[in-house]
Design an enzyme around this catalytic site. Structure first.
Site, mmCIF file in Angstrom:
data_model
loop_
_atom_site.group_PDB
_atom_site.id
_atom_site.type_symbol
_atom_site.label_atom_id
_atom_site.label_comp_id
_atom_site.label_asym_id
_atom_site.label_seq_id
_atom_site.Cartn_x
_atom_site.Cartn_y
_atom_site.Cartn_z
ATOM 1 C CE LYS A 22 -2.770 2.763 3.203
ATOM 2 N NZ LYS A 22 -1.754 3.766 3.585
ATOM 3 C CG ASN A 23 2.632 2.570 3.551
ATOM 4 O OD1 ASN A 23 1.494 3.022 3.482
ATOM 5 N ND2 ASN A 23 3.157 2.151 4.692
ATOM 6 C CB CYS A 116 -5.054 7.159 9.972
ATOM 7 S SG CYS A 116 -5.771 5.711 9.183
ATOM 8 N NE ARG A 121 -0.231 11.080 9.682
ATOM 9 C CZ ARG A 121 -0.562 9.948 9.060
ATOM 10 N NH1 ARG A 121 0.308 8.995 8.923
ATOM 11 N NH2 ARG A 121 -1.765 9.792 8.560
ATOM 12 C CG ASP A 306 2.282 1.973 9.255
ATOM 13 O OD1 ASP A 306 1.987 2.913 10.017
ATOM 14 O OD2 ASP A 306 2.266 2.075 8.013
ATOM 15 N NE ARG A 399 -7.155 5.608 4.332
ATOM 16 C CZ ARG A 399 -6.104 5.725 5.142
ATOM 17 N NH1 ARG A 399 -6.250 5.593 6.444
ATOM 18 N NH2 ARG A 399 -4.914 5.994 4.661
#
Length: 423
Positions: A22-23, A116, A121, A306, A399
């Site tokens: 995903k990242n 999220c 951030r 994560d 997600r």
């Protein structure tokens, strides 16, 4: 509103195959618009973030086809228009369009990113990088206006004040066509950075040093389409490793790059989780007599932030007091009150998580997934618990986890997604 209903107590066994990262994907898709011909991405996870990015591309007249794993992106007729705010708000990684639009059009308007909420951030390092390359950046009414003058972007040497995956990638995207050489010092070293650099180089860029803390980029005049296979998702792999150790009897996890998981595997071994590590797979046997451990999240190759939430339920089975310190997102603690409601002996003290184990039994209740990885934590807790666990906030889970219900069902879990008509 969707809910996830888990009837716990069933031991997981069988095989699960990990999807593309995903990242990586959420940065590869914006990177693809830099090409002047179609880019084909293979191993794309079928998750909500990907569909949101495809919607953004379509609004900018980028043609796409997606079959659930292969995504074709044709930016031939792309136009630069302000980014749709609703999609941006739901999607943190939309900020990668800043670097990509700046490079492609010399300008861009991008709403401030969402995703999220894990505490502050900031994107100041991204903006510092753009400005160092010669762009002007203005915040007007909550949207970032990025512009270059007639000279365009010019290569430079820059030092990132904090190790930031997002800023490293965004500066890479902005620098690949800048005039001359760009050197990024104190760059992030995550595997996803290497994946982005591989795509860019396949498109004709000249990026060296990805995976180290100094990345060197020689600007090129044009980039072309290519075909690229995305690396396996180390966070999805780590989540299923944690689930298998917490609620499994014999689970084989396929399509993993073992080196990307060394921080987690070291901690699982320290706890006493029995594993067989293959070339591209990891088998987890039933875990008993686990030992408490201390975890401190750090930038790669340290323990991934994560993965601290997905691992937390397993710590409830360990004898002694486990301590988690998240140095990346200290406010990443919202899963703890939900676990306590299920019967966990856990607490937060000045941003440190303390977990006392082993507990006799978790009990199914209704809990809320406040963010993506908290959702993964609660799914594992639900698998371990006695009775029925109902998880709300499922959109956060979707997600980032491709076909999680189908994958868990195939492992023998009693899990279903239901529509809640009362909302």
């Amino acid at each position: 509103m969707k809910k996830l209903v888990i009837n716990g107590g069933k031991k997981l066994s069988g095989e699960v195959t990990i999807n593309g990262a995903k990242n990586s994907t959420v940065a590869l898709i914006p990177a693809a618009i830099l090409a002047d011909s179609p880019v084909v991405l293979e191993g794309v996870p079928d998750i909500q973030d990907v569909h949101s990015l495809i919607d953004i591309l379509n609004i900018m007249k980028v043609e796409t086809t997606f079959d659930g794993s292969t995504l074709t992106i044709d930016p031939t007729h792309m136009v630069s228009i302000p980014m749709p705010n609703g999609k941006i708000k739901s999607l943190r990684a939309s900020y990668y369009f800043m670097g990509a639009l700046l490079t492609k059009f010399g300008k861009g308007v991008v709403g401030l990113p969402g995703g999220c909420f894990l505490g502050p951030r900031p994107i100041d390092q991204h903006l510092k990088g753009f400005r160092a390359l010669g762009a002007t950046v203005d915040n007007e009414m909550g949207a970032m206006y990025l512009r270059t003058d007639e000279k365009g972007l010019v290569g430079t040497r820059m030092y990132l004040d904090v190790v930031s995956i997002g800023a490293t990638i965004n500066v890479m995207l902005a620098a690949v066509k800048a005039k001359g050489k760009t050197i990024i010092e104190n760059a992030a070293r995550e595997p996803e950075i290497i994946d982005i650099a591989t795509l860019l180089n396949n498109m004709g860029a000249k990026v060296r040093g990805a995976g180290t803390d100094i990345i060197r980029i020689d600007g090129v005049d044009e980039l072309h389409g290519c075909r690229h296979t995305i690396i396996p998702d180390r966070i999805e792999a780590g989540t299923y490793l944690s689930m298998a150790a917490a609620a499994g009897s014999d689970v084989l996890i396929n399509n993993v790059i073992v080196e990307h998981l060394e921080g987690l595997l070291a901690k699982l071994e320290e706890m006493g989780v029995p594993m067989e590590i293959g070339e591209d797979s990891i088998r987890v046997k039933e875990a008993t007599h686990l030992k408490a451990i201390n975890i401190k999240t750090l930038p790669y190759p340290g323990f991934a932030t994560d993965l601290q939430q997905p691992l937390t339920p397993l710590l409830l089975k360990a004898t002694g007091t486990s301590l988690i310190t998240d140095t990346i997102y200290p406010k990443r603690v919202k899963h703890i009150p939900e676990l306590v409601r299920m019967g966990a002996n856990a607490r937060v003290e000045s941003d440190m998580i303390l977990i006392e184990g082993p507990i006799k039994q978790l009990h199914g209740v209704e809990v809320e997934a406040s963010d993506l990885r908290a959702g993964a934590c609660l799914v594992t807790a639900g698998l371990m618990a006695e009775g029925t666990t109902t998880i709300t906030g499922v959109e956060n889970i979707l997600r980032g986890y491709d076909h999680i219900v189908e994958k868990l069902t195939a492992l023998g879990a009693d899990v279903e997604m239901i529509e809640d008509d009362n909302k």
